[in-house]
Design a protein around this motif. Structure first.
Motif, PDB file in Angstrom:
ATOM      1  N   GLY A  15       4.028  -1.560   3.747  1.00 60.41           N
ATOM      2  CA  GLY A  15       3.167  -0.412   3.969  1.00 60.41           C
ATOM      3  C   GLY A  15       3.141  -0.029   5.438  1.00 60.41           C
ATOM      4  N   LEU A  18      -4.490  -0.480   4.264  1.00 61.48           N
ATOM      5  CA  LEU A  18      -4.875  -0.544   2.862  1.00 61.48           C
ATOM      6  C   LEU A  18      -5.112   0.884   2.362  1.00 61.48           C
ATOM      7  N   ARG A  19      -5.543   1.020   1.135  1.00 59.84           N
ATOM      8  CA  ARG A  19      -5.701   2.359   0.556  1.00 59.84           C
ATOM      9  C   ARG A  19      -6.695   3.211   1.338  1.00 59.84           C
ATOM     10  N   ASP A  25      -2.085  -1.064  -3.564  1.00 60.92           N
ATOM     11  CA  ASP A  25      -3.100  -0.061  -3.213  1.00 60.92           C
ATOM     12  C   ASP A  25      -4.509  -0.645  -3.268  1.00 60.92           C
ATOM     13  N   THR A  52       0.858  -1.187   0.000  1.00 61.02           N
ATOM     14  CA  THR A  52       0.000   0.000   0.000  1.00 61.02           C
ATOM     15  C   THR A  52       0.893   1.235   0.000  1.00 61.02           C
ATOM     16  N   HIS A 110      -2.815   6.555   0.229  1.00 57.04           N
ATOM     17  CA  HIS A 110      -3.895   6.498   1.221  1.00 57.04           C
ATOM     18  C   HIS A 110      -4.875   7.648   1.028  1.00 57.04           C
ATOM     19  N   SER A 170      -8.108  -1.695  -1.908  1.00 53.07           N
ATOM     20  CA  SER A 170      -9.043  -1.094  -0.948  1.00 53.07           C
ATOM     21  C   SER A 170     -10.171  -2.047  -0.558  1.00 53.07           C
TER      22      SER A 170
END
Length: 456
Positions: free
Chosen positions: A101, A116-117, A73, A30, A33, A75
């Motif tokens: 990440g 996560l995103r 990335d 990731t 954000h 989500s």
């Protein structure tokens, strides 16, 4: 000492590469954000993508591209979980799961979450991947060996001394045989992204050893080999030190071929080649064939089939096969070798010229004198052009040509060539030298045949 080149069968049996068809790699990173409280990490995207390239490399990787899941990335937590469970269920030999990440700590039990995103910094419970769920998916896999690698930038939520070190806590939870967890940093340090570097500090150095290899290391690099190398390099650079925990046999499965191994092994393999050549020079052809067969197999695997050293071993092996009575096989191998060396090394390369001579010699010994003469008539001018008329290799070619000429009845030409060879050798080596004596003896036999006093 290098395992394979040293001939350590026990080491080879203990460490192996994963079966690429029965193994799976799952890479998650990731880098961007939606929550401004979580800074973007552009280096993560490059790190994960380059790691995927390294692990699926056709020569040095461990799985084909279709067995590597790469998510950047992400989500959708549900979709991510489905992909993770699929990879885990399909893995039978190795399951490698990697995350890069932000690592967050949340909940009453201070659980570790992987951002996560769309993860919310203040409330990761329902918007981030809970490490326990990732861990459960890995441990439920039928894979014989399971490896988890976490390259986490632990955020400012880890601030109190009452919290356990997430790296220590998560590796302490792994008690299933065949599982290995590697984390990039302890709780009170950030897994750095250094200015000017395109990867995270941890993954960048992991990629370095995967791409460049470990000089002096074994042919296959285990997760423990990689950990020790990373720990040493990051300590020397005053970077956060990685942590690890392994159980059972997990540290005996290789995660990479050592790209630097060929350089280390080549020295040992050349020593073995020299031993085989000495057997050839002593006319111990049976021993030479056995040594060269083993060496050819190992050089092909470690160096490459078209490596100059491998081609040279094939050259001597083919010649030795002719000496033990396998003339047809010798000629077949040498024909193929001359073609390969001409393409790989060049038509004027010394090894290509030697193979041409070996081919002509073995053709003659197998009874194909006319073809041998045709090849040698072309080779001799090439030798003279490249080496000069008095060079020992040129004179050896001329001598072999003369002997074959005599065998097909071209006695006058044979006598002229042998007289020239004998004179040149006597001038360079002396009248008593073995090569000079042999040339004089062969010339006298041809002269006698011409005079009708004796056959050749």
């Amino acid at each position: 000492m290098a395992r394979s080149a040293a001939g350590s069968k026990a080491a080879e049996a203990a460490v192996r590469l994963p079966d690429p068809q029965r193994s799976r790699v799952f890479l998650l990173g990731t880098s961007a954000h939606s929550d401004e409280a979580l800074p973007d990490l552009p280096a993560v995207k490059q790190s994960v993508e380059d790691l995927a390239t390294a692990l699926t490399d056709p020569v040095y990787g461990i799985v084909p591209a279709e067995h590597c899941t790469l998510l950047v990335d992400q989500s959708d937590l549900r979709s991510l979980g489905r992909d993770l469970r699929t990879a885990a269920a399909q893995a039978e030999d190795l399951l490698l799961v990697y995350y890069s990440g932000h690592g967050l700590v949340g909940g009453r039990r201070h659980e570790l979450y992987l951002a996560l995103r769309d993860t919310e910094y203040e409330d990761p419970d329902f918007s981030a991947l809970e490490y326990d769920k990732l861990r459960a998916a890995v441990l439920n896999s039928p894979a014989t060996t399971k490896v988890i690698v976490l390259d986490c930038c632990f955020s400012g939520r880890v601030t109190t001394d009452t919290l356990a070190d997430p790296a220590t806590e998560l590796i302490g939870q792994v008690e299933v045989d065949g599982t290995y967890v590697l984390a990039s940093a302890p709780r009170d340090q950030v897994a750095l992204i250094l200015p000017g570097e395109e990867h995270t500090a941890f993954t960048g150095r992991l990629l370095r050893v995967l791409r460049e290899g470990m000089p002096g290391g074994a042919e296959y690099l285990t997760i423990d080999d990689l950990f020790r190398w990373l720990h040493s390099k990051m300590k020397a650079e005053n970077l956060p030190l990685p942590r690890k925990r392994g159980t059972g046999h997990a540290d005996r499965l290789a995660l990479a071929r050592n790209r630097a191994f060929a350089e280390t092994a080549a020295v040992l393999l050349r020593e073995r080649f020299a031993t085989a050549v000495r057997a050839c020079e002593a006319a111990d052809w049976t021993t030479a064939v056995a040594l060269l067969r083993d060496l050819e197999e190992e050089q092909t695997r470690i160096l490459d089939a078209d490596h100059e050293d491998t081609l040279r071993t094939r050259q001597y092996l083919a010649h030795a096969l002719g000496a033990v009575g396998e003339g047809t096989e010798s000629v077949k191998r040498l024909r193929q070798l001359v073609e390969t060396q001409s393409a790989v090394l060049g038509v004027d390369h010394a090894d290509t010229l030697r193979s041409r001579q070996f081919l002509a010699f073995n053709l003659g010994e197998a009874g194909y004198r006319d073809e041998a003469v045709r090849l040698l008539r072309v080779l001799l001018p090439d030798r003279r052009r490249l080496l000069g008329s008095q060079d020992p290799h040129t004179l050896r070619t001329a001598h072999v040509l003369a002997r074959n000429l005599a065998q097909i009845g071209e006695l006058e030409e044979a006598e002229a060539v042998l007289s020239e060879v004998a004179a040149a050798r006597e001038s360079a080596l002396g009248a008593e030298d073995a090569y000079t004596v042999r040339a004089r003896r062969d010339a006298a036999a041809v002269q006698a045949a011409l005079a009708g006093d004796a056959g050749v």
